[in-house]
Design a protein around this motif. Sequence first.
Motif, PDB file in Angstrom:
ATOM      1  N   HIS A   1      19.013  21.225-139.324  1.00 36.23           N
ATOM      2  CA  HIS A   1      19.848  21.738-140.411  1.00 36.23           C
ATOM      3  C   HIS A   1      18.991  22.122-141.619  1.00 36.23           C
ATOM      4  CE1 HIS A   1      23.504  21.971-143.012  1.00 36.23           C
ATOM      5  NE2 HIS A   1      22.591  21.696-143.948  1.00 36.23           N
ATOM      6  N   ASP A   2      18.123  21.227-142.005  1.00 39.41           N
ATOM      7  CA  ASP A   2      17.317  21.447-143.207  1.00 39.41           C
ATOM      8  C   ASP A   2      16.366  22.625-143.001  1.00 39.41           C
ATOM      9  OD1 ASP A   2      16.556  20.220-145.898  1.00 39.41           O
ATOM     10  OD2 ASP A   2      14.612  20.381-144.923  1.00 39.41           O
ATOM     11  N   LEU A   3      16.179  23.400-144.045  1.00 40.49           N
ATOM     12  CA  LEU A   3      15.319  24.580-143.948  1.00 40.49           C
ATOM     13  C   LEU A   3      13.878  24.224-143.602  1.00 40.49           C
ATOM     14  CD1 LEU A   3      16.642  26.636-147.001  1.00 40.49           C
ATOM     15  CD2 LEU A   3      17.040  27.117-144.580  1.00 40.49           C
ATOM     16  N   ARG A   4      13.477  23.006-143.892  1.00 42.95           N
ATOM     17  CA  ARG A   4      12.101  22.593-143.629  1.00 42.95           C
ATOM     18  C   ARG A   4      12.002  21.622-142.452  1.00 42.95           C
ATOM     19  NH1 ARG A   4       9.118  20.929-149.069  1.00 42.95           N
ATOM     20  NH2 ARG A   4       7.388  21.051-147.589  1.00 42.95           N
ATOM     21  N   ALA A   5      13.043  21.585-141.621  1.00 40.16           N
ATOM     22  CA  ALA A   5      13.082  20.607-140.536  1.00 40.16           C
ATOM     23  C   ALA A   5      11.851  20.682-139.643  1.00 40.16           C
ATOM     24  CB  ALA A   5      14.351  20.790-139.702  1.00 40.16           C
ATOM     25  N   PHE A   6      11.417  21.894-139.300  1.00 37.53           N
ATOM     26  CA  PHE A   6      10.295  22.039-138.381  1.00 37.53           C
ATOM     27  C   PHE A   6       8.973  22.274-139.099  1.00 37.53           C
ATOM     28  CE2 PHE A   6      13.941  22.867-135.599  1.00 37.53           C
ATOM     29  CZ  PHE A   6      13.660  21.937-134.609  1.00 37.53           C
ATOM     30  N   ASP A   7       8.962  22.038-140.428  1.00 36.66           N
ATOM     31  CA  ASP A   7       7.688  21.969-141.141  1.00 36.66           C
ATOM     32  C   ASP A   7       7.003  20.630-140.876  1.00 36.66           C
ATOM     33  OD1 ASP A   7       8.138  24.439-142.183  1.00 36.66           O
ATOM     34  OD2 ASP A   7       8.642  23.763-144.203  1.00 36.66           O
ATOM     35  N   ASN A   8       7.797  19.643-140.534  1.00 33.30           N
ATOM     36  CA  ASN A   8       7.272  18.313-140.224  1.00 33.30           C
ATOM     37  C   ASN A   8       6.436  18.386-138.945  1.00 33.30           C
ATOM     38  OD1 ASN A   8       7.296  15.626-138.854  1.00 33.30           O
ATOM     39  ND2 ASN A   8       8.514  15.009-140.631  1.00 33.30           N
TER      40      ASN A   8
ATOM     41  N   HIS B   1       2.763  10.585-126.524  1.00 32.77           N
ATOM     42  CA  HIS B   1       1.757  10.769-127.562  1.00 32.77           C
ATOM     43  C   HIS B   1       2.355  10.748-128.961  1.00 32.77           C
ATOM     44  CE1 HIS B   1       3.492  14.762-127.346  1.00 32.77           C
ATOM     45  NE2 HIS B   1       2.952  15.016-128.538  1.00 32.77           N
ATOM     46  N   LEU B   2       3.671  10.872-129.068  1.00 34.69           N
ATOM     47  CA  LEU B   2       4.313  10.860-130.382  1.00 34.69           C
ATOM     48  C   LEU B   2       4.147   9.495-131.031  1.00 34.69           C
ATOM     49  CD1 LEU B   2       7.631  12.682-129.423  1.00 34.69           C
ATOM     50  CD2 LEU B   2       5.797  13.618-130.859  1.00 34.69           C
ATOM     51  N   PRO B   3       4.095   9.441-132.362  1.00 32.90           N
ATOM     52  CA  PRO B   3       3.964   8.140-133.020  1.00 32.90           C
ATOM     53  C   PRO B   3       5.174   7.262-132.737  1.00 32.90           C
ATOM     54  CG  PRO B   3       4.431   9.866-134.625  1.00 32.90           C
ATOM     55  CD  PRO B   3       4.146  10.558-133.328  1.00 32.90           C
ATOM     56  N   ARG B   4       4.970   5.975-132.851  1.00 29.20           N
ATOM     57  CA  ARG B   4       6.067   5.030-132.612  1.00 29.20           C
ATOM     58  C   ARG B   4       7.186   5.244-133.621  1.00 29.20           C
ATOM     59  NH1 ARG B   4       9.754   2.573-131.217  1.00 29.20           N
ATOM     60  NH2 ARG B   4       9.935   0.466-130.407  1.00 29.20           N
ATOM     61  N   ALA B   5       6.838   5.676-134.836  1.00 33.85           N
ATOM     62  CA  ALA B   5       7.843   5.936-135.865  1.00 33.85           C
ATOM     63  C   ALA B   5       7.282   6.939-136.862  1.00 33.85           C
ATOM     64  CB  ALA B   5       8.241   4.644-136.572  1.00 33.85           C
ATOM     65  N   TRP B   6       8.162   7.734-137.442  1.00 32.30           N
ATOM     66  CA  TRP B   6       7.788   8.650-138.523  1.00 32.30           C
ATOM     67  C   TRP B   6       9.031   8.937-139.355  1.00 32.30           C
ATOM     68  CZ3 TRP B   6       8.633  10.417-133.558  1.00 32.30           C
ATOM     69  CH2 TRP B   6       9.516  11.496-133.391  1.00 32.30           C
ATOM     70  N   LYS B   7       8.839   9.547-140.503  1.00 32.58           N
ATOM     71  CA  LYS B   7       9.955   9.866-141.381  1.00 32.58           C
ATOM     72  C   LYS B   7      10.210  11.364-141.401  1.00 32.58           C
ATOM     73  CE  LYS B   7       9.550   5.824-144.364  1.00 32.58           C
ATOM     74  NZ  LYS B   7       9.347   5.316-145.757  1.00 32.58           N
ATOM     75  N   ALA B   8      11.478  11.725-141.499  1.00 32.57           N
ATOM     76  CA  ALA B   8      11.867  13.128-141.558  1.00 32.57           C
ATOM     77  C   ALA B   8      13.106  13.256-142.438  1.00 32.57           C
ATOM     78  CB  ALA B   8      12.145  13.678-140.163  1.00 32.57           C
ATOM     79  N   ARG B   9      13.278  14.454-142.980  1.00 32.89           N
ATOM     80  CA  ARG B   9      14.397  14.739-143.871  1.00 32.89           C
ATOM     81  C   ARG B   9      15.306  15.756-143.209  1.00 32.89           C
ATOM     82  NH1 ARG B   9      15.461  18.596-147.881  1.00 32.89           N
ATOM     83  NH2 ARG B   9      16.595  17.815-149.715  1.00 32.89           N
ATOM     84  N   ASP B  10      16.586  15.410-143.074  1.00 33.92           N
ATOM     85  CA  ASP B  10      17.527  16.345-142.454  1.00 33.92           C
ATOM     86  C   ASP B  10      18.945  15.844-142.664  1.00 33.92           C
ATOM     87  OD1 ASP B  10      18.486  18.511-140.837  1.00 33.92           O
ATOM     88  OD2 ASP B  10      16.676  18.407-139.633  1.00 33.92           O
ATOM     89  N   GLU B  11      19.885  16.574-142.087  1.00 35.37           N
ATOM     90  CA  GLU B  11      21.277  16.145-142.005  1.00 35.37           C
ATOM     91  C   GLU B  11      21.426  15.436-140.658  1.00 35.37           C
ATOM     92  OE1 GLU B  11      25.165  18.804-142.323  1.00 35.37           O
ATOM     93  OE2 GLU B  11      24.232  18.927-140.350  1.00 35.37           O
ATOM     94  N   TRP B  12      21.853  14.182-140.697  1.00 37.30           N
ATOM     95  CA  TRP B  12      21.858  13.374-139.472  1.00 37.30           C
ATOM     96  C   TRP B  12      23.271  13.260-138.913  1.00 37.30           C
ATOM     97  CZ3 TRP B  12      17.195  13.611-138.144  1.00 37.30           C
ATOM     98  CH2 TRP B  12      16.163  13.498-139.075  1.00 37.30           C
TER      99      TRP B  12
ATOM    100  N   GLU C   1      17.065  31.279-138.705  1.00 34.76           N
ATOM    101  CA  GLU C   1      15.865  32.111-138.575  1.00 34.76           C
ATOM    102  C   GLU C   1      14.594  31.271-138.548  1.00 34.76           C
ATOM    103  OE1 GLU C   1      15.553  35.312-137.849  1.00 34.76           O
ATOM    104  OE2 GLU C   1      17.724  35.275-137.627  1.00 34.76           O
ATOM    105  N   LEU C   2      14.552  30.212-139.345  1.00 33.92           N
ATOM    106  CA  LEU C   2      13.379  29.340-139.338  1.00 33.92           C
ATOM    107  C   LEU C   2      13.295  28.565-138.024  1.00 33.92           C
ATOM    108  CD1 LEU C   2      13.570  28.082-143.019  1.00 33.92           C
ATOM    109  CD2 LEU C   2      11.899  29.660-142.050  1.00 33.92           C
ATOM    110  N   GLY C   3      14.442  28.156-137.499  1.00 38.28           N
ATOM    111  CA  GLY C   3      14.453  27.504-136.193  1.00 38.28           C
ATOM    112  C   GLY C   3      13.984  28.436-135.096  1.00 38.28           C
ATOM    113  N   LEU C   4      14.405  29.702-135.185  1.00 36.40           N
ATOM    114  CA  LEU C   4      13.964  30.689-134.203  1.00 36.40           C
ATOM    115  C   LEU C   4      12.453  30.872-134.265  1.00 36.40           C
ATOM    116  CD1 LEU C   4      14.446  32.881-132.099  1.00 36.40           C
ATOM    117  CD2 LEU C   4      15.055  34.448-133.961  1.00 36.40           C
ATOM    118  N   ALA C   5      11.907  30.896-135.465  1.00 36.74           N
ATOM    119  CA  ALA C   5      10.452  31.027-135.603  1.00 36.74           C
ATOM    120  C   ALA C   5       9.742  29.844-134.955  1.00 36.74           C
ATOM    121  CB  ALA C   5      10.077  31.133-137.079  1.00 36.74           C
ATOM    122  N   ALA C   6      10.295  28.646-135.113  1.00 33.75           N
ATOM    123  CA  ALA C   6       9.694  27.458-134.497  1.00 33.75           C
ATOM    124  C   ALA C   6       9.742  27.550-132.972  1.00 33.75           C
ATOM    125  CB  ALA C   6      10.406  26.198-134.979  1.00 33.75           C
TER     126      ALA C   6
END
Length: 251
Positions: free
Chosen positions: A218-225, A157-168, A38-43
Motif C-alpha cells: 500500500h505504502d508508496l515506499r513499500a518496496f524501497d525496503n 536467507h532473509l533476516p529473522r526479523a526486520w521492520k517495515a512501514r505499511d498498511e497492515w 505504478e511503483l509496485g509494477l516497477a518493483a
Amino acid sequence: MIHVAVSAAETGSSRRLADRDAVLVYSRTMTYRHESIELGLAAVRRQASRFGLRVIAGEDPGLLTDMVLRDVAMVVFLNTTGDAVDETGQAAIERYIRRGGTFLGIHAAADTEYDWPWYQSLVGGVFKGHPFGANGELQIQKARLIRPDDVPCQFKHLPRAWKARDEWYNFRKFSDGIRPIVKLDTSSYEGSAHLGDHPIGWVRDYDGGRSAYLGLGHDLRAFDNRHARSLLRSTFAYLLDIRRGFVGCRR
C-alpha cells in the motif's frame, strides 16, 4: 528465457512452464485504487528482469485468455480490487493454474473477487479491514516482521526479523494449506485482529499450480525496503522453483 523445473501436465495448447518467458501483471481496480500501483509494477519489473522474464502489464480483462496465458510463467495480481475479472477470465485463470501455472497476489489482491471462492482459495486469505487512527484516518504504521523457521529454502536467507512501514491488513479468514513466509509481530503495532499469529505473506500449492501472497504494497515506499525487495525476489524464485543462488537451498 528462464528454465524452470516444473512437473506440470500439459493440456491442449499449453506450453511447459519452463518454456514460458513472461510475467503477466494485472492491476484492474473496481473499488479503491492504490496510488502505489505504478511503483509496485516497477518493483515487479525489476524482479522479472533478474529472472530473464518480460512483463505484460495492463488492466484490460481481455488479457486473461488462454492465448495470452500460454506464454506466461507467472500471473501477478497487483493491488486489484473488487470484481476485476470477468467470467471468461476466471475460466482461463483456473485452466492456467490447473496446468501448473503460478500466481502471486500483492496487497489488495486479497480485496478482490468476493464472489469467486476458487480465487479466494488461490490467494489464501480474504481481506477484512485495516487499522484506522483515532480520527478515522488510514493508519500507515511501522511494524516488526518475522520470518518463521520452517520456510521454503528460497526464504531462509532473509533476516529473522526486520521492520517495515505499511498498511497492515486483517483477514476474514485464511485458507487451509497456506505456509507462512512472513508474519507480523502483533505487539509492534496497533490494530491486529490476529493477536499472536498474524501471517502477512505465505505460499501454497493449489489445484495443480502454485501461489503466493504478499501483504505489503500500500505504502508508496513499500518496496524501497531492501528486505521487502529480497522477499519479492525470493517469492519469484519459489514460484518458479528456482534454487540456484539461494544459500538456504544448498544441499
